[in-house]
Write a protein that holds these residues in place. Structure first.
Motif, PDB file in Angstrom:
ATOM      1  N   PRO A  84      -0.079   0.170   0.129  1.00  0.00           N
ATOM      2  CA  PRO A  84       0.467   1.334   0.833  1.00  0.00           C
ATOM      3  C   PRO A  84       1.852   1.677   0.280  1.00  0.00           C
ATOM      4  O   PRO A  84       2.576   0.797  -0.207  1.00  0.00           O
ATOM      5  N   ALA A  85       2.216   2.926   0.373  1.00  0.00           N
ATOM      6  CA  ALA A  85       3.497   3.379  -0.186  1.00  0.00           C
ATOM      7  C   ALA A  85       4.666   2.697   0.523  1.00  0.00           C
ATOM      8  O   ALA A  85       4.662   2.523   1.745  1.00  0.00           O
ATOM      9  N   TYR A  86       5.667   2.318  -0.265  1.00  0.00           N
ATOM     10  CA  TYR A  86       6.887   1.754   0.324  1.00  0.00           C
ATOM     11  C   TYR A  86       7.538   2.792   1.225  1.00  0.00           C
ATOM     12  O   TYR A  86       7.626   3.968   0.888  1.00  0.00           O
ATOM     13  N   GLY A  87       7.976   2.349   2.388  1.00  0.00           N
ATOM     14  CA  GLY A  87       8.596   3.246   3.355  1.00  0.00           C
ATOM     15  C   GLY A  87       7.613   3.891   4.304  1.00  0.00           C
ATOM     16  O   GLY A  87       8.023   4.524   5.281  1.00  0.00           O
ATOM     17  N   SER A  88       6.307   3.709   4.054  1.00  0.00           N
ATOM     18  CA  SER A  88       5.299   4.306   4.935  1.00  0.00           C
ATOM     19  C   SER A  88       5.020   3.383   6.118  1.00  0.00           C
ATOM     20  O   SER A  88       5.255   2.165   6.060  1.00  0.00           O
ATOM     21  N   LEU A  89       4.500   3.969   7.184  1.00  0.00           N
ATOM     22  CA  LEU A  89       4.109   3.164   8.338  1.00  0.00           C
ATOM     23  C   LEU A  89       2.983   2.202   7.951  1.00  0.00           C
ATOM     24  O   LEU A  89       2.952   1.060   8.419  1.00  0.00           O
ATOM     25  N   GLU A  90       2.095   2.645   7.065  1.00  0.00           N
ATOM     26  CA  GLU A  90       0.980   1.797   6.635  1.00  0.00           C
ATOM     27  C   GLU A  90       1.499   0.520   5.955  1.00  0.00           C
ATOM     28  O   GLU A  90       0.973  -0.567   6.167  1.00  0.00           O
ATOM     29  N   ARG A  91       2.558   0.677   5.151  1.00  0.00           N
ATOM     30  CA  ARG A  91       3.149  -0.499   4.497  1.00  0.00           C
ATOM     31  C   ARG A  91       3.754  -1.431   5.541  1.00  0.00           C
ATOM     32  O   ARG A  91       3.592  -2.659   5.479  1.00  0.00           O
ATOM     33  N   ARG A  93       2.874  -1.702   8.641  1.00  0.00           N
ATOM     34  CA  ARG A  93       1.797  -2.336   9.409  1.00  0.00           C
ATOM     35  C   ARG A  93       1.191  -3.509   8.638  1.00  0.00           C
ATOM     36  O   ARG A  93       0.855  -4.544   9.233  1.00  0.00           O
TER      37      ARG A  93
END
Length: 201
Positions: A84-91, A93
């Motif tokens: 997942p992209a750095y800084g994303s909520l997915e990362r 999580r």
């Protein structure tokens, strides 16, 4: 990459993820008691903490700590759920889930302490039940895996930890969703291959 591993230990999660990404790798087994590798190398010179996993990225460049190793492997794949992209909520999580795997690891790790008294064993079982209850609450019947419909490194790490209960003959199958996740992960071709390569199939 070269993975330093102990059969069935938490390094099995990294082994599974290496199989998932489809890139070449090599393996070197570690005796964590003697701190020697199967080739006779001093493992403490490779990882001064003496724990597995460690991955050698290139000669003399070694990365340790399972959550870091798992993310590094994922970032060098072409699998979106693994990176997942750095800084994303997915990362965040994914990192959150890997952090909770550390809590599970600590709880289950007590099963391997030597000379456990009856009271100590009872306390460890209580800690495992507490963490497994928390884990069960995180899972949803509407999602194929922990964080959604895609398999991630956190699924592999959690499944490996729950497999220790099988080894220690501790029944945790009443944690239905968690146990179903473990069964799903360990039936993946990547997990079957890793178990075979570690002599555990």
């Amino acid at each position: 990459m070269k993975l330093y591993y102990k059969p069935g230990a938490c390094s099995l999660a990294a082994h599974i993820i290496l199989n998932e990404i489809g890139q070449p790798y090599t393996l070197e087994k570690v005796d964590t008691t003697t701190k020697k590798t199967e080739t006779g190398a001093d493992y403490l010179a490779i990882n001064p903490r003496g724990a597995v996993p460690a991955i050698e990225i290139e000669p003399g460049v070694v990365l340790t700590q399972n959550s870091a190793v798992l993310q590094y492997i994922g970032d060098h794949s072409d699998i979106p759920a693994f990176q997942p992209a750095y800084g994303s909520l997915e990362r965040a999580r994914l990192q959150e889930a890997l952090g909770f795997c550390g809590d599970l690891h600590s709880a289950f790790g007590g099963l391997f302490a030597p000379n456990l008294t009856e009271d100590a064993e009872k306390s460890i079982h209580e800690q495992i039940h507490r963490r497994m209850t928390q884990f069960e609450d995180m899972l949803s019947d509407d999602k194929a895996y922990w964080l959604g419909d895609d398999f991630t490194q956190a699924d592999a790490y959690a499944a490996v930890i729950m497999t220790w209960a099988v080894f220690k003959k501790l029944d945790i199958s009443h944690h239905r969703k968690a146990w179903a996740l473990r069964e799903k992960v360990m039936s993946r071709p990547s997990a079957k291959r890793a178990l075979q390569e570690e002599g555990l199939a």
